[in-house]
Design an enzyme around this catalytic site. Structure first.
Site, PDB file in Angstrom:
ATOM      1  N   ASP A  67       0.838  -1.211   0.000  1.00  0.00           N
ATOM      2  CA  ASP A  67       0.000   0.000   0.000  1.00  0.00           C
ATOM      3  C   ASP A  67       0.870   1.257   0.000  1.00  0.00           C
ATOM      4  O   ASP A  67       0.363   2.373  -0.062  1.00  0.00           O
ATOM      5  CB  ASP A  67      -1.002  -0.010   1.166  1.00  0.00           C
ATOM      6  CG  ASP A  67      -0.326  -0.037   2.527  1.00  0.00           C
ATOM      7  OD1 ASP A  67       0.909  -0.180   2.589  1.00  0.00           O
ATOM      8  OD2 ASP A  67      -1.053   0.085   3.536  1.00  0.00           O
ATOM      9  N   GLU A 138      -1.232  -5.247   8.690  1.00  0.00           N
ATOM     10  CA  GLU A 138      -0.404  -4.675   9.753  1.00  0.00           C
ATOM     11  C   GLU A 138      -1.024  -4.924  11.123  1.00  0.00           C
ATOM     12  O   GLU A 138      -2.250  -5.001  11.249  1.00  0.00           O
ATOM     13  CB  GLU A 138      -0.244  -3.161   9.526  1.00  0.00           C
ATOM     14  CG  GLU A 138       0.526  -2.838   8.263  1.00  0.00           C
ATOM     15  CD  GLU A 138       0.759  -1.343   8.071  1.00  0.00           C
ATOM     16  OE1 GLU A 138       0.489  -0.549   8.991  1.00  0.00           O
ATOM     17  OE2 GLU A 138       1.225  -0.981   6.971  1.00  0.00           O
ATOM     18  N   GLU A 205       9.443  -4.111  10.238  1.00  0.00           N
ATOM     19  CA  GLU A 205       9.852  -2.828   9.635  1.00  0.00           C
ATOM     20  C   GLU A 205      10.347  -1.856  10.701  1.00  0.00           C
ATOM     21  O   GLU A 205       9.728  -1.705  11.764  1.00  0.00           O
ATOM     22  CB  GLU A 205       8.659  -2.199   8.884  1.00  0.00           C
ATOM     23  CG  GLU A 205       9.008  -0.826   8.303  1.00  0.00           C
ATOM     24  CD  GLU A 205       8.025  -0.300   7.281  1.00  0.00           C
ATOM     25  OE1 GLU A 205       7.036  -0.985   6.964  1.00  0.00           O
ATOM     26  OE2 GLU A 205       8.272   0.832   6.781  1.00  0.00           O
TER      27      GLU A 205
HETATM   28  O1  KIV Z   1       3.548  -1.078   1.625  1.00  0.00           O
HETATM   29  C1  KIV Z   1       4.691  -1.552   1.521  1.00  0.00           C
HETATM   30  O2  KIV Z   1       5.395  -1.350   0.529  1.00  0.00           O
HETATM   31  C2  KIV Z   1       5.191  -2.370   2.622  1.00  0.00           C
HETATM   32  C3  KIV Z   1       6.638  -2.728   2.625  1.00  0.00           C
HETATM   33  C4  KIV Z   1       7.467  -1.542   2.819  1.00  0.00           C
HETATM   34  C5  KIV Z   1       6.937  -3.816   3.581  1.00  0.00           C
HETATM   35  O3  KIV Z   1       4.452  -2.707   3.490  1.00  0.00           O
END
Ligand code: KIV
Length: 289
Positions: A67, A138, A205
């Site tokens: 996202d 998440e 992250e």
């Molecule tokens: O949205 C994204 O690109 C992500 C990555 C950075 C893990 O969640």
């Protein structure tokens, strides 16, 4: 019935691979880590378009339709405004452009948090309308019942702990997480809860390195780091960051190209040609009688 993930074989541009490769599977990715050891690290990059997927596919194990496309493609201030429709459109494009990698699509903010049922409705739409193999969402312990609900109903899930960008309004920014003992302990327990719920991998992250190592040791499934530790079981980067598309990138990003300079220089040469009327015409091969 939606057919958004059907491969368009009508043009060589849409289908440049003469011999389609066998696509990796979610269980194959999960099995990379056995007894706490990952012999072959998992290679993951983000992809948002069919052409990008075509170029990355052979080199990756997992393509993530992140996202982060909110900021990278749409110029939005965060991933919060990203919609499920956006994820469906880009997810389908990435599946069309790939043959080898497992394609995972991010569940956008607001599409899964309310209840496991809401998550199932929206995740199943992502699988049906894009052809992706699974979803990423998440959150830690609070999302574990949702992860279990999805996995038990046939939807593979990647978890995401540490810095969770969809929670930017609660976190107050994108700073690294895990600096206090309480925060560090919470990240480890979040990851353990997702692992126990059946997540087949967990993205870690923006956390301080010892926490990423602790999490990697604490969970049975593979961890995939971004701004975390080289000792994670795999790594992911936003492709545009790794290509040098933006001037401002997080400090942990290693750039492998300076693509912004290349694009800008090409546009400058094109503009010079147009303004000096040096732009070539189409060669006339047909002579009207
Ligand atoms: O949205 C994204 O690109 C992500 C990555 C950075 C893990 O969640």
């Amino acid at each position: 019935m939606s057919s958004t993930f059907q491969l368009d074989t009508a043009t060589s541009r849409a289908n440049p691979t003469p011999t389609p490769m066998k696509r990796l599977t979610v269980p194959a990715i999960r099995k990379r880590k056995e007894g706490g050891v990952t012999a072959e690290p998992i290679v993951m990059l983000t992809a948002y378009t069919a052409r990008q997927a075509q170029l990355l596919d052979a080199h990756c194990d997992v393509l993530l339709v992140g996202d982060s496309l909110g900021q990278v493609i749409y110029g939005l201030p965060s991933s919060v405004p990203v919609t499920l429709d956006m994820m469906v459109a880009h997810g389908a494009a990435v599946v069309r452009g790939s043959y080898h990698s497992v394609v995972i699509v991010d569940m956008p903010f607001g599409s899964y948090e309310a209840s496991p049922q809401q998550a199932f409705e929206n995740a199943s739409r992502l699988l049906k309308e894009t052809g992706c193999a699974g979803v990423k969402l998440e959150g830690g312990e609070a999302m574990a019942p949702t992860v279990e609900f999805l996995v038990k109903r046939g939807i593979p899930v990647i978890g995401h702990v540490g810095l969770t960008p969809q929670a930017v309004n609660v976190l107050g920014g994108y700073n690294a997480r895990g600096r206090s003992d309480a925060e560090a302990a919470k990240i480890v327990s979040d990851a353990k809860a997702l692992d126990a719920a059946g997540a087949f991998a967990i993205v870690i992250e923006g956390v301080v390195e010892p926490i990423a190592i602790d999490v990697t040791k604490a969970v049975a499934c593979p961890t995939i780091g971004i701004g975390a530790s080289a000792q994670c079981d795999g790594q992911v980067l936003v492709t545009e960051d790794m290509l040098g598309m933006f001037e401002r990138v997080p400090r942990f990003v290693r750039r492998y190209e300076e693509i912004a300079d290349t694009i800008s220089a090409a546009a400058e040469r094109y503009a010079t040609d147009v303004r000096s009327r040096a732009f070539p015409g189409v060669e006339q091969t047909y002579q009207p009688k």
